[in-house]
Design a protein around this motif. Sequence first.
Motif, mmCIF file in Angstrom:
data_model
loop_
_atom_site.group_PDB
_atom_site.id
_atom_site.type_symbol
_atom_site.label_atom_id
_atom_site.label_comp_id
_atom_site.label_asym_id
_atom_site.label_seq_id
_atom_site.Cartn_x
_atom_site.Cartn_y
_atom_site.Cartn_z
ATOM 1 N N VAL A 152 -9.384 -18.161 29.302
ATOM 2 C CA VAL A 152 -8.780 -16.906 28.861
ATOM 3 C C VAL A 152 -9.326 -16.595 27.474
ATOM 4 N N ASP A 153 -9.618 -15.334 27.201
ATOM 5 C CA ASP A 153 -10.045 -14.932 25.854
ATOM 6 C C ASP A 153 -8.807 -14.653 25.007
ATOM 7 N N PHE A 154 -8.660 -15.406 23.937
ATOM 8 C CA PHE A 154 -7.523 -15.263 23.028
ATOM 9 C C PHE A 154 -7.979 -14.544 21.765
ATOM 10 N N TYR A 155 -7.154 -13.613 21.311
ATOM 11 C CA TYR A 155 -7.393 -12.886 20.062
ATOM 12 C C TYR A 155 -6.096 -12.885 19.251
ATOM 13 N N PHE A 156 -6.111 -13.569 18.124
ATOM 14 C CA PHE A 156 -4.971 -13.565 17.208
ATOM 15 C C PHE A 156 -5.377 -12.684 16.033
ATOM 16 N N ILE A 157 -4.801 -11.499 15.981
ATOM 17 C CA ILE A 157 -5.214 -10.466 15.039
ATOM 18 C C ILE A 157 -4.235 -10.411 13.862
ATOM 19 N N THR A 158 -4.786 -10.432 12.654
ATOM 20 C CA THR A 158 -3.946 -10.357 11.459
ATOM 21 C C THR A 158 -4.599 -9.457 10.422
ATOM 22 N N SER A 159 -3.778 -8.965 9.522
ATOM 23 C CA SER A 159 -4.315 -8.198 8.392
ATOM 24 C C SER A 159 -4.097 -8.962 7.090
ATOM 25 N N ASP A 160 -3.656 -10.222 7.195
ATOM 26 C CA ASP A 160 -3.513 -11.086 6.018
ATOM 27 C C ASP A 160 -4.888 -11.381 5.423
ATOM 28 N N GLU A 161 -4.903 -11.845 4.181
ATOM 29 C CA GLU A 161 -6.146 -12.256 3.543
ATOM 30 C C GLU A 161 -6.684 -13.496 4.254
ATOM 31 N N SER A 162 -7.995 -13.552 4.440
ATOM 32 C CA SER A 162 -8.579 -14.644 5.220
ATOM 33 C C SER A 162 -8.302 -16.018 4.623
ATOM 34 N N GLU A 163 -8.319 -16.156 3.300
ATOM 35 C CA GLU A 163 -8.054 -17.467 2.691
ATOM 36 C C GLU A 163 -6.619 -17.928 2.964
ATOM 37 N N LYS A 164 -5.686 -17.012 2.912
ATOM 38 C CA LYS A 164 -4.287 -17.337 3.204
ATOM 39 C C LYS A 164 -4.139 -17.791 4.657
ATOM 40 N N VAL A 165 -4.833 -17.110 5.558
ATOM 41 C CA VAL A 165 -4.791 -17.467 6.986
ATOM 42 C C VAL A 165 -5.421 -18.837 7.208
ATOM 43 N N LYS A 166 -6.551 -19.096 6.561
ATOM 44 C CA LYS A 166 -7.217 -20.399 6.699
ATOM 45 C C LYS A 166 -6.307 -21.534 6.244
ATOM 46 N N ARG A 167 -5.617 -21.337 5.117
ATOM 47 C CA ARG A 167 -4.680 -22.366 4.622
ATOM 48 C C ARG A 167 -3.531 -22.572 5.612
ATOM 49 N N PHE A 168 -3.011 -21.483 6.159
ATOM 50 C CA PHE A 168 -1.924 -21.562 7.137
ATOM 51 C C PHE A 168 -2.366 -22.344 8.380
ATOM 52 N N LEU A 169 -3.534 -22.014 8.898
ATOM 53 C CA LEU A 169 -4.047 -22.692 10.100
ATOM 54 C C LEU A 169 -4.291 -24.171 9.830
ATOM 55 N N GLN A 170 -4.889 -24.469 8.685
ATOM 56 C CA GLN A 170 -5.181 -25.864 8.335
ATOM 57 C C GLN A 170 -3.896 -26.659 8.148
ATOM 58 N N LYS A 171 -2.947 -26.105 7.425
ATOM 59 C CA LYS A 171 -1.671 -26.788 7.169
ATOM 60 C C LYS A 171 -0.954 -27.142 8.475
#
Length: 186
Positions: free
Chosen positions: A107-126
């Motif tokens: 399945v093709d998954f798309y998680f779309i956000t308008s947050d800042e990319s660095e904030k999203v990267k930290r969230f995903l990593q955490k």
Amino acid sequence: MKFIKKHWSNILFFAFLALLVFPQTRMPIQVFVQRLVSFSPSEKDKTERETLNGYEWNLQRLNGEEINFSQSEGKVIIVNFWATWCPPCVAEMPSFQKLYDDYGGKVDFYFITSDESEKVKRFLQKNEYTLPVFLQEQQAPKQLRSQALPTTYLISKTGEMVIAEEGAADWNSKKVRALLDYLLNE
């Protein structure tokens, strides 16, 4: 001591309210409550389903790579609009991660956000999430626009919008998995 025994329920209630005032404690409490009340999303009745009529939509991966949503035309797709600051969004992420772990190659998954990319990267990593997150470069196709977060769409190979869910849901339910299996075998 007599006062505490007599008013313990009021004291607990006000302590709970006090915890909701502070952002550091409010978010975890809201996420916990959202997870408790999240149920499997509902499939739309076949007579009420819209068909996606446009796949042209430029997106950007967190690493800066640009892609076009049209690469998923003819496939089963899940599109989720979310944000790191949104308790219902955060609440449903573990169920999405489990679903993605099992269906990510089908399945093709798309998680779309308008947050800042660095904030999203930290969230995903955490949280140790490996979900494919994208930043919008332009507005989504008309049928995929919503003012609510989270909003999730399940789209069939023919572009039929099988699920359009606003709010948190349990995306790793047996019901969703059975529906994905059915759509993949169509």
